[in-house]
Design an enzyme around this catalytic site. Structure first.
Site, PDB file in Angstrom:
ATOM      1  N   LYS A  70       0.805  -1.217   0.000  1.00 57.26           N
ATOM      2  CA  LYS A  70       0.000   0.000   0.000  1.00 57.26           C
ATOM      3  C   LYS A  70       0.844   1.275   0.000  1.00 57.26           C
ATOM      4  O   LYS A  70       0.328   2.355  -0.305  1.00 57.26           O
ATOM      5  CB  LYS A  70      -0.948   0.003   1.205  1.00 57.26           C
ATOM      6  CG  LYS A  70      -1.966  -1.127   1.189  1.00 57.26           C
ATOM      7  CD  LYS A  70      -2.901  -1.056  -0.008  1.00 57.26           C
ATOM      8  CE  LYS A  70      -4.011  -2.096   0.094  1.00 57.26           C
ATOM      9  NZ  LYS A  70      -4.956  -2.026  -1.035  1.00 57.26           N
ATOM     10  N   ASP A  71       2.133   1.163   0.313  1.00 60.68           N
ATOM     11  CA  ASP A  71       3.011   2.336   0.206  1.00 60.68           C
ATOM     12  C   ASP A  71       2.962   2.910  -1.199  1.00 60.68           C
ATOM     13  O   ASP A  71       3.022   4.128  -1.399  1.00 60.68           O
ATOM     14  CB  ASP A  71       4.460   1.953   0.514  1.00 60.68           C
ATOM     15  CG  ASP A  71       4.723   1.728   1.985  1.00 60.68           C
ATOM     16  OD1 ASP A  71       3.768   1.793   2.784  1.00 60.68           O
ATOM     17  OD2 ASP A  71       5.889   1.471   2.342  1.00 60.68           O
TER      18      ASP A  71
END
Length: 345
Positions: free
Chosen positions: A45-46
């Site tokens: 998700k970064d």
């Protein structure tokens, strides 16, 4: 200076792949795991947090003292909070009440304001974490709503980064991609890029038992009877996210809580990879797929391992939690001593 960065955001992406040698030994194909836990926020998700926030900056939607609002089951929230610290924005997150306390503590440690919402309500219920996040964004001046489930930039982040990385790392030899589906962005963006390179690559989505995504892909209809509570976080849905490109997916495999839990622990024990619950789920998806599909030694399979197991120590890696769920078998020949703890008196 090499391998030196101005801030932690420079570490996002370019995650490694490792060959699985034991848990998939009965599968003739070569199987690699792409370890998204090597991102600084320890999850895939970064990529979307940085991509969406920087896109908003380029459009002038974010200014000094802006507020970023999102719905999250944990990982997206960690990533957004991390990016907001470096960028100087406030972060407000809505989570479901099935989110473990340590995850909420992690979000708060990164400066996020957290709203805890009931999990077992309809997506359009005003108490759901989807609707709470929307309301907060509407009521908060100078804010943006990430809206990962319906944001095409979720797909684009992986089209620009994850897909090309996999293609390069396998030297274009990949034949199958497996990824868990939550928002669908990871699978869809990667699939879009890889299908452009080679339309014969098989894209397999892994769905949760209790989710509607697999049956919707097969019938084009929502089957509400499929919906029931389940334990795997960040996977499956009771709504249809537009960030999931169903036309890029060749097939879905549905996995349950119990076998995914066993597989997660097996990966740690046999491959020394401490992955999250979805690590076991996507691996279980491959094993089930291999039971009904012919794979050969020429196949090159990539599994996306989305996050790190440190966030699941009190869940899937906890003997107590496993027993509470009725998951009484371990994953190494049911030998109890594998997980035995010795107390010296």
């Amino acid at each position: 200076m090499s391998n030196v960065y101005d801030n932690i955001l420079g570490l996002i992406g370019h995650t490694p792949m490792v060959k699985l040698n034991t848990v998939t030994k009965d599968i003739p194909a070569t199987v690699y795991a792409k370890l998204e836990s090597y991102n600084p926020g320890h999850s895939t998700k970064d990529r979307i947090a940085l991509h969406i926030i920087e896109n908003a900056e380029r459009k002038g939607l974010l200014k000094e003292d802006s507020v970023v609002v999102e719905t999250t089951s944990g990982n997206t929230g960690f990533s957004i909070a991390m990016v907001c610290i470096i960028k100087g924005y406030k972060c407000i997150l809505a989570v479901s009440d099935k989110t473990k306390p340590e995850k909420i503590a992690y979000l708060k440690a990164l400066g996020a304001t957290v709203y805890i919402c009931p999990a077992n309500v309809a997506a359009d219920d005003p108490r759901s974490y989807y609707e709470v996040a929307k309301r907060i964004a509407l009521e908060t001046p100078n804010s943006i709503y990430i809206n990962q489930y319906f944001n095409e930039l979720n797909i684009d982040a992986h089209y620009q980064t994850t897909g090309p990385e996999i293609w390069e790392q396998t030297e274009g030899k990949i034949t199958h991609l497996f990824a868990c589906t939550g928002t669908g962005g990871t699978l869809s963006g990667s699939a879009k890029f890889l299908k452009e390179k080679n339309p014969d690559i098989k894209i397999i989505g892994v769905d949760a038992d209790g989710s509607i995504l697999k049956s919707f892909h097969e019938t084009g209809e929502i089957h509400k009877e499929d919906v029931h509570p389940y334990q795997i976080e960040g996977m499956g849905k009771n709504l249809i996210p537009s960030a999931l490109l169903f036309d890029k997916v060749d097939e879905f495999v549905r996995v349950n809580d119990e076998m995914s839990a066993y597989r997660t622990r097996e990966i740690a024990l046999k491959e020394a990879i401490m992955g999250g619950y979805t690590t076991g789920a996507v691996t279980q998806g491959l094993i089930q797929y291999a039971q009904s599909h012919e794979l050969t030694q020429d196949d090159v399979i990539v599994l996306i391992y989305p996050d790190h197991g440190s966030r699941y120590i009190t869940k899937v890696y906890s003997d107590k939690w496993m027993a509470e769920q009725g998951f009484v078998n371990n994953c190494v020949h049911n030998y109890d001593e594998v997980f035995k703890t010795e107390f010296i008196k």
